[in-house]
Scaffold this active site. Structure first.
Site, PDB file in Angstrom:
ATOM      1  N   ARG A   1       0.863  -1.055   0.094  1.00  0.00           N
ATOM      2  CA  ARG A   1      -0.008   0.055  -0.007  1.00  0.00           C
ATOM      3  C   ARG A   1       0.884   1.350   0.007  1.00  0.00           C
ATOM      4  O   ARG A   1       1.879   1.298   0.661  1.00  0.00           O
ATOM      5  CB  ARG A   1      -0.700  -0.010   1.268  1.00  0.00           C
ATOM      6  CG  ARG A   1      -1.731   1.259   1.220  1.00  0.00           C
ATOM      7  CD  ARG A   1      -2.230   1.478   2.554  1.00  0.00           C
ATOM      8  NE  ARG A   1      -3.022   2.848   2.577  1.00  0.00           N
ATOM      9  CZ  ARG A   1      -3.196   3.599   3.673  1.00  0.00           C
ATOM     10  NH1 ARG A   1      -2.541   3.235   4.814  1.00  0.00           N
ATOM     11  NH2 ARG A   1      -3.961   4.650   3.594  1.00  0.00           N
TER      12      ARG A   1
ATOM     13  N   HIS B   1      -8.008   7.178   0.236  1.00  0.00           N
ATOM     14  CA  HIS B   1      -8.994   5.771   0.376  1.00  0.00           C
ATOM     15  C   HIS B   1      -9.442   5.409  -0.934  1.00  0.00           C
ATOM     16  O   HIS B   1     -10.281   4.541  -0.982  1.00  0.00           O
ATOM     17  CB  HIS B   1     -10.278   6.472   1.260  1.00  0.00           C
ATOM     18  CG  HIS B   1     -10.181   6.507   2.685  1.00  0.00           C
ATOM     19  ND1 HIS B   1     -10.789   7.693   3.202  1.00  0.00           N
ATOM     20  CD2 HIS B   1      -9.308   6.356   3.295  1.00  0.00           C
ATOM     21  CE1 HIS B   1     -10.680   7.876   4.507  1.00  0.00           C
ATOM     22  NE2 HIS B   1      -9.776   6.849   4.801  1.00  0.00           N
TER      23      HIS B   1
ATOM     24  N   GLY C   1     -10.552   8.400   9.688  1.00  0.00           N
ATOM     25  CA  GLY C   1     -10.352   9.062   8.382  1.00  0.00           C
ATOM     26  C   GLY C   1     -11.816   8.904   7.774  1.00  0.00           C
ATOM     27  O   GLY C   1     -12.335   7.813   7.675  1.00  0.00           O
TER      28      GLY C   1
ATOM     29  N   ARG D   1      -9.710  15.044  12.690  1.00  0.00           N
ATOM     30  CA  ARG D   1      -9.454  16.054  11.728  1.00  0.00           C
ATOM     31  C   ARG D   1     -10.608  16.722  11.215  1.00  0.00           C
ATOM     32  O   ARG D   1     -11.723  16.467  11.524  1.00  0.00           O
ATOM     33  CB  ARG D   1      -9.081  15.405  10.436  1.00  0.00           C
ATOM     34  CG  ARG D   1      -7.588  14.794  10.499  1.00  0.00           C
ATOM     35  CD  ARG D   1      -7.210  14.078   9.241  1.00  0.00           C
ATOM     36  NE  ARG D   1      -7.096  12.644   9.518  1.00  0.00           N
ATOM     37  CZ  ARG D   1      -6.918  11.644   8.732  1.00  0.00           C
ATOM     38  NH1 ARG D   1      -7.373  11.828   7.348  1.00  0.00           N
ATOM     39  NH2 ARG D   1      -7.041  10.575   9.029  1.00  0.00           N
TER      40      ARG D   1
END
Ligand code: ADP
Length: 399
Positions: free
Chosen positions: A90, A179, A211, A240
């Site tokens: 990833r 994502h 997230g 966030r």
């Protein structure tokens, strides 16, 4: 064919070994506290845990231990490292260069280095992980799968910020989105569940975890997404802030005498539902506090859900219609209450949720009623499987 999937963070590393014949996870594990005291590897095989606690001074040591754990006579799942046909990594940022996953070679490594300035926290550990694997498995092909890649199909009017244009051409300032692997996976799964070709569908995918981001997918291609130049933009998240009036930042820097690092810390780590509620960044804690009458916890959930709902509305406009909405990730997969609150404000789209189905958990399922104009699904995301599939396909095609 067995594929090892590696997701390398700055001090942690997640991995899965997947048998591609039946896509079964043979082993999965997590290494924590790499480079700091208390390093620990936890591997799970059929629910059974195998733990290695020993100093791991860097990622190379950690990955060597992962390989040892996988071939361990008692707790392992393969007899020899050569059974690992390929490794899928990833990688957070592929910039504008990668719209798809890629076989890693020297040119790719150079491009990843160039992307470090765009993702200074994420790409360096990804690169360290790839280099460590290359040293330990020099003859095993490696594939990079990017969080940003799926969003490279966004049209220019969706990815361009209304800033001086040179900041895009000279400095790379544009919307990239993240994502992507998750949005790609769940949108494709939704099409399968509908028995239709993704090409014929307009889908809004909602990845709601710590997230959080939304993606508008038209005919299988991303056309807009809520995260931006960084994963800070868009929806409200655990800690966030998501979208805020940009002028708030210079205002606070002056008013509270904050430097760049301090304001960055405030918007990344002290905001979101944590900042509003003052309770926690974990939605379960906030839901519990709200149930007990904590008004700020209730407000945090309302702010979060309202932003998701209005963003879904805006993507229905971006797509000029919507056939399906998909919920995924920690909150999206598990919190029926929040899904209901989000969807309750979407009746104008003809969305009707089946309360009984929405209360269930676990499997991929449709939660809308048969007469709902838009299908609503809960689909557990599986980024590792997507990475493994890409790795298999790329290695098999010899690209
Ligand atoms: P990430 O991978 O971004 O860290 P996840 O997708 O694992 O995030 O999601 C984590 C979030 O999901 C946490 O904030 C957690 O509160 C939320 N979550 C998990 N299970 C539930 C649940 N049953 N109800 C509400 N929220 C949940």
């Amino acid at each position: 064919m067995k594929v090892l999937v590696i997701n390398c963070g700055s001090s942690s590393l997640k991995y899965q070994l997947i048998n591609m014949e039946d896509e079964k996870v043979l082993a999965k594990g997590l290494v924590e506290r790499i480079g700091i005291e208390g390093s620990i590897l936890t591997q799970k095989v059929n629910g059974e845990k195998y733990i290695i606690e020993q100093p791991m001074k860097d990622h190379k040591v950690a990955i060597k231990l992962v390989l040892d754990a996988l071939v361990d006579k008692e707790h392992g799942v393969i007899s020899n490292m050569s059974e690992i046909s390929a490794v899928g990594h990833r990688v957070v940022h592929g910039g504008e260069k990668y719209a798809e996953s890629v076989l890693i070679n020297e040119d790719v490594m150079k491009a990843l280095e160039e992307c470090v300035k765009l993702a200074p926290l994420h790409n360096p550990p990804n690169i360290i992980g790839i280099n460590a694997c290359k040293e330990l498995m020099p003859n095993t092909p490696m594939v990079g799968v990017f969080d940003t890649a799926f969003h490279q199909t966004l049209p220019d009017y969706a990815f361009t910020y209304a800033l001086p244009y040179e900041l895009y051409t000279n400095n790379g300032v544009r919307k990239y989105g993240f994502h992507g692997t998750s949005h790609r996976f769940v949108s494709a799964e939704a099409a399968k569940m509908m028995g239709k070709d993704a090409k014929d569908l307009k889908i809004i995918t909602c990845h709601l975890g710590n997230g959080a981001s939304l993606c508008a997918v038209d005919g299988g291609k991303a056309v807009d997404t809520t995260m931006g130049f960084t994963p800070l933009a868009g929806l409200v998240m655990g800690t966030r802030c998501g979208d805020v009036d940009p002028s708030i930042l210079p205002f606070l820097m002056k008013e509270l005498n904050l430097n760049v690092d301090e304001i960055n810390d405030l918007i990344n780590k002290k905001s979101g539902v944590f900042g509003v509620s003052g309770v926690s960044s974990d939605f379960r804690d906030i839901e519990n506090a709200a149930k007990e009458g904590n008004k700020r916890a209730e407000l945090a959930l309302n702010v979060f859900n309202y932003r998701v709902r209005t963003s879904i509305g805006s993507y229905a406009a971006a797509l000029n219609g919507v056939d399906a909405i998909v919920f995924t990730a920690g909150l999206g997969e598990n919190s029926g209450v929040n899904r209901e609150n989000i969807c309750n404000g979407l009746t104008y789209l003809g969305i009707k949720i089946d309360a009984e189905k929405n209360a269930q958990r676990g499997e991929a399922m449709e939660i809308s009623t048969p007469d709902s104009k838009v299908k609503v699904f809960v689909i557990p995301t599986d980024e590792e499987l997507m990475i493994a599939r890409d790795t298999k396909n790329i290695v098999a095609s010899g690209k």
